[in-house]
Design a protein around this motif. Structure first.
Motif, short mmCIF file in Angstrom:
data_model
loop_
_atom_site.label_atom_id
_atom_site.label_comp_id
_atom_site.label_asym_id
_atom_site.label_seq_id
_atom_site.Cartn_x
_atom_site.Cartn_y
_atom_site.Cartn_z
N GLY A 129 12.28 -4.30 2.27
CA GLY A 129 11.17 -5.23 2.05
C GLY A 129 10.13 -4.66 1.11
N ASN A 130 8.96 -5.30 1.09
CA ASN A 130 7.86 -4.89 0.22
C ASN A 130 7.26 -3.57 0.66
N SER A 131 6.84 -2.78 -0.31
CA SER A 131 6.24 -1.48 0.02
C SER A 131 4.97 -1.64 0.84
N TRP A 132 4.16 -2.63 0.54
CA TRP A 132 2.88 -2.74 1.23
C TRP A 132 3.03 -3.18 2.68
N THR A 133 4.11 -3.88 3.01
CA THR A 133 4.36 -4.25 4.40
C THR A 133 4.94 -3.07 5.17
N ALA A 134 5.72 -2.27 4.48
CA ALA A 134 6.18 -0.96 4.94
C ALA A 134 6.73 -0.97 6.36
N ARG A 135 6.15 -0.16 7.23
CA ARG A 135 6.75 0.05 8.55
C ARG A 135 6.70 -1.17 9.46
N ARG A 136 5.97 -2.22 9.04
CA ARG A 136 5.91 -3.40 9.90
C ARG A 136 7.27 -4.09 10.01
N VAL A 168 -4.89 0.81 -7.78
CA VAL A 168 -4.63 -0.48 -8.41
C VAL A 168 -5.18 -1.57 -7.48
N PRO A 169 -6.19 -2.34 -7.92
CA PRO A 169 -6.84 -3.29 -7.01
C PRO A 169 -5.89 -4.21 -6.25
N GLU A 170 -4.90 -4.81 -6.91
CA GLU A 170 -4.01 -5.74 -6.21
C GLU A 170 -3.10 -5.02 -5.22
N PHE A 171 -2.61 -3.85 -5.60
CA PHE A 171 -1.78 -3.05 -4.69
C PHE A 171 -2.62 -2.64 -3.49
N ARG A 172 -3.85 -2.19 -3.75
CA ARG A 172 -4.75 -1.78 -2.66
C ARG A 172 -5.00 -2.95 -1.71
N ARG A 173 -5.27 -4.14 -2.25
CA ARG A 173 -5.52 -5.31 -1.42
C ARG A 173 -4.33 -5.62 -0.52
N ARG A 174 -3.13 -5.59 -1.09
CA ARG A 174 -1.93 -5.91 -0.30
C ARG A 174 -1.71 -4.88 0.80
N VAL A 175 -1.85 -3.61 0.48
CA VAL A 175 -1.65 -2.56 1.49
C VAL A 175 -2.67 -2.70 2.61
N LEU A 176 -3.93 -2.90 2.26
CA LEU A 176 -4.97 -2.97 3.29
C LEU A 176 -4.79 -4.18 4.19
N ILE A 177 -4.37 -5.31 3.64
CA ILE A 177 -4.09 -6.48 4.48
C ILE A 177 -3.03 -6.13 5.53
N GLU A 178 -1.96 -5.49 5.11
CA GLU A 178 -0.87 -5.16 6.05
C GLU A 178 -1.26 -4.06 7.03
N TRP A 179 -1.94 -3.05 6.54
CA TRP A 179 -2.42 -1.95 7.40
C TRP A 179 -3.32 -2.50 8.51
N ASP A 180 -4.19 -3.43 8.15
CA ASP A 180 -5.12 -3.99 9.13
C ASP A 180 -4.44 -4.88 10.17
N LYS A 181 -3.21 -5.29 9.92
CA LYS A 181 -2.47 -6.10 10.89
C LYS A 181 -1.82 -5.27 12.00
N ILE A 182 -1.61 -3.99 11.74
CA ILE A 182 -0.78 -3.19 12.66
C ILE A 182 -1.32 -3.19 14.09
N GLU A 183 -2.54 -2.75 14.28
CA GLU A 183 -3.07 -2.64 15.66
C GLU A 183 -3.20 -4.00 16.34
#
Length: 197
Positions: A129-136, A168-183
């Motif tokens: 899958g996508n890198s920013w979704t990663a371990r999810r 990279v602003p768009e990469f950062r935005r995507r990663v942070l959205i997914e990171w914030d979903k984990i907990e």
């Protein structure tokens, strides 16, 4: 309204994301390649699936994903057709055409896998899958199918080293959205802790 996905993460948060979220796993041949559908970076997803197939890392695949907005074809149909065009055997690709999110990718795919392969016969899965979704991806799979060994391969179209996502602003935005979903997702039972141990 404060959009947390636009924040600049601290050095500690960047380090935590790099070590806990954007993980890589050792790869070995698996019983199943689970290709999670996408609307972005389709070519990169297909390239990775074909490379894994050609490399002998999976003898069977499932592609899961529903209708893409603005297109009458499902994500599954688009990705599978591209994989077949690149030489992957059509009959070895299972299909799931309804999923609209990662949870549905897994929930809707399990009966398809069971009907064709038998869940008990699948001992290892590579999640793609996508890198920013990663371990999810494997966390979602682990919630619904804890018995199977999970590996993870991620791709993206950003031409920078993965650990530099925050530059990279768009990469950062995507990663942070997914990171914030984990907990919150763990608390709601959508995903389960992975890797375990």
């Amino acid at each position: 309204m404060d959009d947390r996905s636009l924040r600049m993460p601290s050095d500690d948060e960047i380090a935590a994301i790099n070590t806990q979220h954007l993980i890589e796993t050792p790869l070995r041949p698996a019983d199943l390649l689970f290709v999670f559908g996408t609307r972005t970076d389709v070519a990169e997803r297909v390239d990775a699936a074909v490379d894994l197939w050609r490399g002998g890392f999976a003898r069977c695949a499932i592609v899961s994903g529903g209708i893409t907005p603005g297109d009458h074809r499902s994500e599954c149909a688009i990705i599978k057709a591209a994989m077949v065009a690149r030489g992957v055997t059509s009959e070895r690709i299972l299909e799931e055409h309804r999923a609209q999110n990662t949870g549905e990718n897994v929930v809707f795919s399990l009966p398809v896998i069971d009907a064709v392969l038998g869940l008990a016969n699948v001992r290892s899965v590579i999640c793609l899958g996508n890198s920013w979704t990663a371990r999810r991806y494997p966390m979602t799979l682990h919630r619904h199918w804890p018995e199977v060994e999970k590996m993870l391969v991620t791709v993206d179209g950003f031409a920078i080293p993965r650990a530099q996502w925050h530059t990279v602003p768009e990469f950062r935005r995507r990663v942070l959205i997914e990171w914030d979903k984990i907990e919150p997702y763990k608390a709601r039972g959508f995903i389960a802790e992975w890797p375990v141990g």
